[in-house]
Design a protein around this motif. Structure first.
Motif, PDB file in Angstrom:
ATOM      1  N   GLU A 178     -24.938 -51.655  71.065  1.00 42.42           N
ATOM      2  CA  GLU A 178     -25.119 -51.445  69.392  1.00 42.42           C
ATOM      3  C   GLU A 178     -25.969 -52.742  69.077  1.00 42.42           C
ATOM      4  O   GLU A 178     -25.843 -53.759  69.445  1.00 42.42           O
ATOM      5  CB  GLU A 178     -23.833 -51.504  68.450  1.00 42.42           C
ATOM      6  CG  GLU A 178     -24.115 -51.375  67.216  1.00 42.42           C
ATOM      7  CD  GLU A 178     -22.825 -51.483  66.484  1.00 42.42           C
ATOM      8  OE1 GLU A 178     -22.548 -51.462  65.118  1.00 42.42           O
ATOM      9  OE2 GLU A 178     -21.705 -51.552  67.094  1.00 42.42           O
ATOM     10  N   ASP A 193     -28.209 -54.935  65.722  1.00 46.06           N
ATOM     11  CA  ASP A 193     -28.386 -54.892  64.211  1.00 46.06           C
ATOM     12  C   ASP A 193     -29.538 -55.889  63.916  1.00 46.06           C
ATOM     13  O   ASP A 193     -30.035 -56.379  64.923  1.00 46.06           O
ATOM     14  CB  ASP A 193     -26.996 -55.422  63.591  1.00 46.06           C
ATOM     15  CG  ASP A 193     -26.875 -55.073  61.958  1.00 46.06           C
ATOM     16  OD1 ASP A 193     -28.045 -54.412  61.526  1.00 46.06           O
ATOM     17  OD2 ASP A 193     -25.782 -55.013  61.630  1.00 46.06           O
ATOM     18  N   THR A 201     -23.481 -55.681  70.669  1.00 46.65           N
ATOM     19  CA  THR A 201     -22.420 -55.558  71.824  1.00 46.65           C
ATOM     20  C   THR A 201     -22.393 -56.763  72.747  1.00 46.65           C
ATOM     21  O   THR A 201     -21.239 -57.277  73.067  1.00 46.65           O
ATOM     22  CB  THR A 201     -22.956 -54.324  72.644  1.00 46.65           C
ATOM     23  OG1 THR A 201     -22.888 -53.174  71.775  1.00 46.65           O
ATOM     24  CG2 THR A 201     -21.987 -54.172  73.788  1.00 46.65           C
ATOM     25  N   ARG A 217     -27.647 -51.235  60.814  1.00 44.85           N
ATOM     26  CA  ARG A 217     -26.573 -51.201  59.454  1.00 44.85           C
ATOM     27  C   ARG A 217     -26.950 -51.781  58.413  1.00 44.85           C
ATOM     28  O   ARG A 217     -26.586 -51.718  57.456  1.00 44.85           O
ATOM     29  CB  ARG A 217     -25.116 -51.172  60.223  1.00 44.85           C
ATOM     30  CG  ARG A 217     -24.818 -52.524  60.729  1.00 44.85           C
ATOM     31  CD  ARG A 217     -23.242 -52.947  60.983  1.00 44.85           C
ATOM     32  NE  ARG A 217     -22.666 -52.216  62.025  1.00 44.85           N
ATOM     33  CZ  ARG A 217     -21.775 -52.417  62.425  1.00 44.85           C
ATOM     34  NH1 ARG A 217     -20.725 -53.108  61.846  1.00 44.85           N
ATOM     35  NH2 ARG A 217     -21.184 -51.875  63.526  1.00 44.85           N
ATOM     36  N   PRO A 265     -29.130 -46.921  62.902  1.00 48.71           N
ATOM     37  CA  PRO A 265     -29.276 -48.295  62.643  1.00 48.71           C
ATOM     38  C   PRO A 265     -30.683 -48.573  62.318  1.00 48.71           C
ATOM     39  O   PRO A 265     -31.700 -48.014  62.303  1.00 48.71           O
ATOM     40  CB  PRO A 265     -29.121 -48.863  64.089  1.00 48.71           C
ATOM     41  CG  PRO A 265     -29.540 -47.653  65.345  1.00 48.71           C
ATOM     42  CD  PRO A 265     -29.154 -46.508  64.418  1.00 48.71           C
TER      43      PRO A 265
END
Length: 447
Positions: free
Chosen positions: A307, A309, A161, A383, A381
């Motif tokens: 978010e 990752d 993000t 992803r 998560p």
């Protein structure tokens, strides 16, 4: 012990009992009541401990007559102290969970029960089902002492993000150390969102509101970059006698690591880390990237504000990773070895590994589970979970000599001073060598 050997032993014991009235001791399964409570010594963040409780509860539901009691240590040092004390006092837990870098000190004291015979007799465990790099890390002088639950590697966690907010390109496979540095610089921002370049933050009215990257100044964080650059950490991985950070490739990787703070100011200061560790800083949105293993995933899955990752490590000359693997080990002095084995067998079986993988804690050591939706499923998560699997062919293990925990402790203090205090590189390398040579000299080796 194979089934055939157990039957032969039983027949011999029956004969001895009938002819000489002599009872045979049980040396095969280690004795004890198979339904007796099993004590498992572990440590971790609250989310990690919750994962192990989930596994223990699932085992009890599957076997209502069996229980597992988690003995929860405060941290790694507390776990090592508790285990040492309990072994010396003759009352160790039946099982403990430990990283391969630390079990050598107990292996050399013969405090760990070898598992080879039990593995051979098991209809639930086939060594061929597990990643060899993890299995081999727990072999000591030709014997399989522990069975690995995970085969993690170091990865770069990043705040997707935040990257999108500032329009900075996301980390990609094949990116280089220079790419990491450029990215970390672009993501080091003040409270207004402006880029803070170089060490301007030292004289700024306000320190960075977001730092570009967090990295622990330790040998386990430095090692993969030394290897990637074509260097070595020790002179002989099997029987090391000294660190080799004085080599040109290792020296370059070390200099680049400390320059993250000293030259570019993209990592937090020591005062900032003491007030808020890097994992918390990332979870709170004040750190754009963090180098960590899979164990951080359980904590980060509670993040709701952004978010995140994972990305692979940046590369120097060739991809290289460092093994992060924990295993269940059985103590020789445990009272209920059969009960302990029953749980251990369940925990590392495909069923057990699917349960713990679902919590986010592990990269399963069981290859089929690691490549299944239990680990790779997109419901939670990260992803890009496959990043951890893609790294496995490149991961290397650090030495498992008996004094390695002491070596890590000594080197951590010196590397912290290098990163945060700015000690001269020549002095750092000299101190690392001088203070660890005596530890290598009295080390016992796994081969």
């Amino acid at each position: 012990m194979t089934r055939l050997r157990r039957l032969a032993t039983l027949a011999l014991c029956t004969l001895l009992t009938a002819t000489a009235g002599t009872a045979c001791a049980d040396h095969g399964d280690g004795g004890g009541d198979p339904s007796a409570p099993v004590r498992l010594l572990v440590f971790g963040a609250p989310e990690e401990l919750a994962a192990y409780r989930t596994l223990a509860d699932a085992y009890t539901r599957a076997h209502p007559d069996r229980t597992v009691q988690l003995v929860e240590a405060g941290d790694r040092k507390d776990l090592l102290a508790r285990l040492s004390t309990s072994i010396a006092g003759g009352e160790p837990p039946e099982l403990f969970l430990m990283n391969y870098r630390f079990y050598g000190q107990f292996a050399v004291k013969d405090a760990i029960e070898p598992l080879d015979d039990r593995i051979t007799a098991s209809d639930k465990i086939d060594p061929a089902d597990y990643y060899p790099v993890a299995m081999n890390a727990f072999r000591w002088r030709g014997r399989q002492l522990c069975l690995p639950q995970n085969v993690s590697s170091l990865a770069v966690y990043y705040n997707r993000t935040l990257f999108e907010k500032y329009g900075v390109a996301l980390p990609q496979p094949g990116w280089t150390w220079n790419d990491l540095l450029t990215t970390a610089t672009a993501m080091t921002r003040d409270a207004a969102g402006g880029v803070i370049r170089g060490t301007e933050s030292e004289g700024a009215a306000q320190r960075p509101a977001v730092h570009g990257v967090g990295i622990e100044p330790s040998i386990i964080r430095l090692a993969p970059f030394v290897w990637s650059n074509g260097g070595e950490i020790v002179d002989d991985p099997a029987r090391p006698t000294r660190l080799t950070l004085d080599g040109p490739a290792a020296r370059e990787a070390l200099k680049n690591l400390v320059d993250l703070r000293l030259a570019y100011g993209v990592v937090p200061t020591d005062e900032e880390v003491e007030s808020e560790d890097d994992e918390s800083r990332f979870a709170n949105g004040r750190l754009a990237m963090l180098l960590s293993s899979r164990r951080s995933t359980t904590t980060f899955r509670s993040i709701t504000g952004f978010e995140w990752d994972v990305a692979p490590l940046p590369v120097y000359r060739q991809p290289a990773g460092i093994l992060h693997s924990d295993a269940y080990c059985m103590t020789r002095g445990g009272r209920n070895k059969q009960a302990a084995w029953n749980f251990l067998e369940y925990a590392i079986s495909a069923d057990g590994q699917r349960i713990i993988a679902a919590t986010g804690r592990t990269v399963p050591s069981h290859m089929a589970v690691a490549n299944s939706p239990a680990f790779l499923g997109p419901a939670q998560p990260p992803r890009s979970a496959k990043v951890f699997l893609d790294a496995i062919p490149t991961v290397r293990a650090l030495p498992t000599v008996s004094t390695w925990p002491e070596i890590e402790d000594v080197t951590s203090g010196i590397l912290e001073n290098a990163l945060y205090r700015g000690d001269r590189l020549d002095d750092v390398i000299r101190q690392l060598d001088e203070q660890t040579r005596p530890l290598f000299a009295r080390a016992e080796h796994p081969r």
